[in-house]
Write an enzyme that holds these catalytic residues in place. Structure first.
Site, PDB file in Angstrom:
ATOM      1  N   GLU A 196      83.898  21.033  46.980  1.00 47.93           N
ATOM      2  CA  GLU A 196      84.183  20.698  45.578  1.00 47.93           C
ATOM      3  C   GLU A 196      82.974  20.012  44.959  1.00 47.93           C
ATOM      4  O   GLU A 196      82.272  19.238  45.593  1.00 47.93           O
ATOM      5  CB  GLU A 196      85.428  19.800  45.534  1.00 47.93           C
ATOM      6  CG  GLU A 196      85.627  18.958  44.297  1.00 47.93           C
ATOM      7  CD  GLU A 196      85.894  19.769  43.027  1.00 47.93           C
ATOM      8  OE1 GLU A 196      86.620  20.768  43.097  1.00 47.93           O
ATOM      9  OE2 GLU A 196      85.336  19.384  41.984  1.00 47.93           O
TER      10      GLU A 196
ATOM     11  N   CYS B 280      92.416  31.429  37.189  1.00 44.30           N
ATOM     12  CA  CYS B 280      93.072  31.139  35.908  1.00 44.30           C
ATOM     13  C   CYS B 280      92.536  32.084  34.829  1.00 44.30           C
ATOM     14  O   CYS B 280      92.838  31.923  33.657  1.00 44.30           O
ATOM     15  CB  CYS B 280      92.877  29.680  35.518  1.00 44.30           C
ATOM     16  SG  CYS B 280      91.169  29.176  35.538  1.00 44.30           S
TER      17      CYS B 280
HETATM   18  N1  SAH Z   1      92.133  24.058  44.002  1.00 39.79           N
HETATM   19  C1  SAH Z   1      92.242  22.860  43.206  1.00 39.79           C
HETATM   20  C2  SAH Z   1      91.266  22.789  42.039  1.00 39.79           C
HETATM   21  C3  SAH Z   1      91.066  24.025  41.222  1.00 39.79           C
HETATM   22  S1  SAH Z   1      90.248  23.801  39.680  1.00 39.79           S
HETATM   23  C4  SAH Z   1      93.654  22.654  42.737  1.00 39.79           C
HETATM   24  O1  SAH Z   1      94.477  23.559  42.794  1.00 39.79           O
HETATM   25  O2  SAH Z   1      93.977  21.542  42.325  1.00 39.79           O
HETATM   26  C5  SAH Z   1      88.608  24.190  40.005  1.00 39.79           C
HETATM   27  C6  SAH Z   1      87.827  23.101  40.678  1.00 39.79           C
HETATM   28  O3  SAH Z   1      86.512  23.605  40.891  1.00 39.79           O
HETATM   29  C7  SAH Z   1      87.654  21.814  39.882  1.00 39.79           C
HETATM   30  O4  SAH Z   1      88.030  20.729  40.688  1.00 39.79           O
HETATM   31  C8  SAH Z   1      86.152  21.756  39.565  1.00 39.79           C
HETATM   32  O5  SAH Z   1      85.636  20.444  39.575  1.00 39.79           O
HETATM   33  C9  SAH Z   1      85.575  22.563  40.692  1.00 39.79           C
HETATM   34  N2  SAH Z   1      84.281  23.224  40.464  1.00 39.79           N
HETATM   35  C10 SAH Z   1      83.781  23.708  39.308  1.00 39.79           C
HETATM   36  N3  SAH Z   1      82.615  24.344  39.532  1.00 39.79           N
HETATM   37  C11 SAH Z   1      82.368  24.267  40.865  1.00 39.79           C
HETATM   38  C12 SAH Z   1      81.323  24.739  41.711  1.00 39.79           C
HETATM   39  N4  SAH Z   1      80.300  25.424  41.223  1.00 39.79           N
HETATM   40  N5  SAH Z   1      81.403  24.483  43.032  1.00 39.79           N
HETATM   41  C13 SAH Z   1      82.456  23.795  43.545  1.00 39.79           C
HETATM   42  N6  SAH Z   1      83.478  23.317  42.790  1.00 39.79           N
HETATM   43  C14 SAH Z   1      83.435  23.551  41.465  1.00 39.79           C
END
Ligand code: SAH
Length: 595
Positions: free
Chosen positions: A362, A460
């Protein structure tokens, strides 16, 4: 046809943004606030070569799917694009949108779709499942919606309200009107908790009393930018985060005292955002009262949530979504799982209960801090988390592990150490849940190199999902199942879970053999260690190590490299392959025509 012309349209479709689409003289017109099945009189606003935009003037004939939107500001506010549509029709629209994107962008002619999982029109008291409803949340759905039983409301656990001034100079809170930054006054969004209105009211009164100015984004002056509120539906805990263009809030103690009187209040924080930007939250966070986080539960797992961390906004549907992810992951307890874009580790920890090991990746450091604490909070010891961009972390970890494995091979390291080397390369299941823009190609590329049996893609945005599925499909991963889940009733957005499997390796190899058979020399008929391992596991249900394969190969007279996997000294103790494993490996070597 030209601007200001009045036209009659029958709305036949909805665009992915929720605009009604109808044709007049072969030209498609997009009309806001219409529903499939409406016949409308509309005024042409803008003409392009092959399409145009028109404004709804009069409903000539109402669609059978039209309902009275329960929210009084639904037309001005940008949030609920399809609130005027019966909920069943909303679901059909979303299912169709996913199917069409997979077809058009993903090139999947017949997507293997499961029916969309819709929301139950629920009652907040049911949602807290017997626990005491937090103050304000016992006030339920709009009467009309409840009577119709059609539109799910009050499902969101999070809202971010911009603060500003109305035209006549009053302090207001609300939402930005679609595509603009004009604030539509609304303290009680019907998708959110009733408690939001009380909190906003307290904040606005406080600003009034102490002459605190709202932020004016045009000139970058003023203090209070946004108020973010989160409610843990299962715990009743409430979080308030005040986002300000400064380092402090005058008389914050007094405001905290008022807010703390609301039952369930757990966390009040101040977030500094000094940038001239559309991004709502800044990086600096200060606790004004209570803790920095609130807690909530999904299934049996308890989560700690900080203001800067992502947490799904619809907790009831989240549970259904994660259950689908679990089902698609097909875990038996033996698997190594990677969860990319893991947020506070929600999916990771949900799956860790059924997997051997889970690795989460993350971008946001606060979220990873939450993820680690959440693992501890739930006594989960088989989850490990990395901070960073998935596109950096995954290829880097993969390269490191490949390197480790090679070192073992060249330095002739054997036994357990060798078994452990390259452990992280092993991925039985990879789950991804990226933001709307989908996965970077480098992430997809590394995923393919890691060769997991299954990929579970949570998305999404079905357009970027379809693009990524196409990439994976061209590299041996076939879409097995697709299930849309409605997390955002009344909006056009839809979540989708998708299961991909690696093409059956046995079939794959057999096909390749028959095609290339004529040219194959004995020396070329080689399967990799991973393929042999996979074959043995699939046919005999046995796990065999590289060391054992090397031993059997040597016994059979196929030695690839001098001294490969030989012990360092003649006396060194080395685990010996058991007879049944030896037989299985010999079977594999025969299968791959290596002996
Ligand atoms: N699976 C989790 C979060 C999904 S939302 C849940 O269901 O709660 C997408 C997440 O990706 C967010 O927490 C955001 O901070 C993270 N994110 C965005 N760009 C990213 C990247 N390039 N690498 C890793 N994480 C990322």
């Amino acid at each position: 046809m030209k601007k200001d012309d009045l036209i009659t349209l029958k709305i036949e479709d909805l665009s992915s943004e929720g605009l009604g689409v109808g044709k007049c003289d072969g030209i498609a017109f997009f009309v806001k606030d219409t529903v499939i099945g409406d016949v409308v009189e509309a005024k042409v606003m803008k003409m392009k070569k092959t399409y145009g935009y028109a404004r709804l003037m009069r409903l000539i004939e109402e669609s059978p799917d039209r309902v009275e939107p329960p929210c009084p500001v639904t037309r001005q506010c940008g949030g609920c694009q399809i609130q005027a549509m019966r909920y069943q029709a909303q679901l059909a629209f979303k299912e169709n949108k996913v199917r069409n994107n997979l077809r058009r962008i993903g090139g999947i002619e017949n997507p293997p779709m499961e029916p969309i999982i819709g929301m139950d029109v629920f009652n907040v008291e049911d949602a807290v499942a017997g626990e005491k409803a937090p103050a304000g949340m016992e006030v339920l759905l709009g009467a009309k919606a409840l009577a119709d039983g059609v539109t799910p409301l009050r499902y969101r656990n999070k809202a971010q309200f911009p603060i500003g001034r109305s035209r006549d100079g009053r302090l207001i809170a609300g939402f930005y009107a679609g595509r603009t930054h004009t604030i539509i006054e609304c303290l009680d969004c019907l998708l959110g908790s009733k408690v939001n209105a009380w909190i906003l009211d307290a904040v606005l009164k406080h600003m009034e009393q102490y002459g605190i100015e709202p932020y004016d984004e045009k000139i970058g002056s003023g203090l209070v930018r946004h108020v973010m509120i989160r409610v843990g539906f299962r715990t009743g805990q409430i979080m308030v985060c005040l986002v300000v263009n400064g380092r402090s809030l005058p008389h914050s103690k007094e405001l905290c005292a008022t807010l703390a009187a609301i039952s369930g209040m757990t966390s009040i924080t101040l977030n500094s955002n000094l940038e001239k930007t559309n991004v709502i939250m800044g990086k600096d966070l200060k606790v004004l009262w209570g803790t920095e986080y609130i807690e909530d539960l999904i299934g049996d797992v308890r989560f700690r949530i900080s203001p800067l961390s992502f947490y799904q906004v619809n907790p009831l549907q989240t549970q259904k979504l994660y259950e689908k992810v679990l089902e698609y992951s097909g875990l038996t307890g033996q698997e190594t799982v990677w969860d990319l874009y893991c947020g506070i580790g929600t999916i990771s920890l949900f799956l860790a209960q059924k997997a051997r090991k889970v690795y989460g990746v993350e971008l946001v450091p606060e979220a990873i801090r939450d993820a680690k604490q959440n693992a501890e909070l739930n006594g989960i010891t088989n989850a490990e988390f990395y901070v960073g961009r998935a596109e950096d972390v995954l290829p880097q970890k993969y390269a490191e592990e490949v390197q480790k494995k090679c070192t073992c091979e060249t330095e002739k390291i054997v036994g357990e150490e060798q078994e452990r080397a390259g452990e992280r390369i092993r991925a039985d299941v990879i789950v991804v849940d990226p933001p709307r823009k989908g996965c970077e190609e480098s992430v997809l590329e590394t995923m393919v190199q890691m060769q997991p049996q299954r990929i579970v893609y949570v998305s999404c945005d079905s357009a970027t999902l379809a693009r990524d599925l196409k990439y994976l499909g061209e590299r041996g991963y076939e879409v097995q199942k697709v299930c849309p889940v409605d997390m955002f009733g009344n909006s056009v957005h839809c979540e989708t879970v998708c299961l991909l499997s690696k093409l059956n390796i046995k079939q794959h190899i057999e096909v390749e053999l028959t095609m290339d058979e004529m040219d194959l020399t004995a020396a070329e008929k080689k399967a990799s260690y991973e393929e042999i391992k996979e074959y043995v596991l699939e046919k005999f249900g046995m796990k065999v190590s590289h060391l054992y394969i090397a031993q059997v190969k040597r016994k059979c007279g196929i030695i690839e490299r001098e001294n490969y996997n030989k012990p360092k000294s003649e006396n060194a103790k080395q685990p010996q392959c058991l007879p049944e494993k030896e037989a299985a490996i010999i079977d594999a070597l025969k299968h791959f025509q290596m002996i």
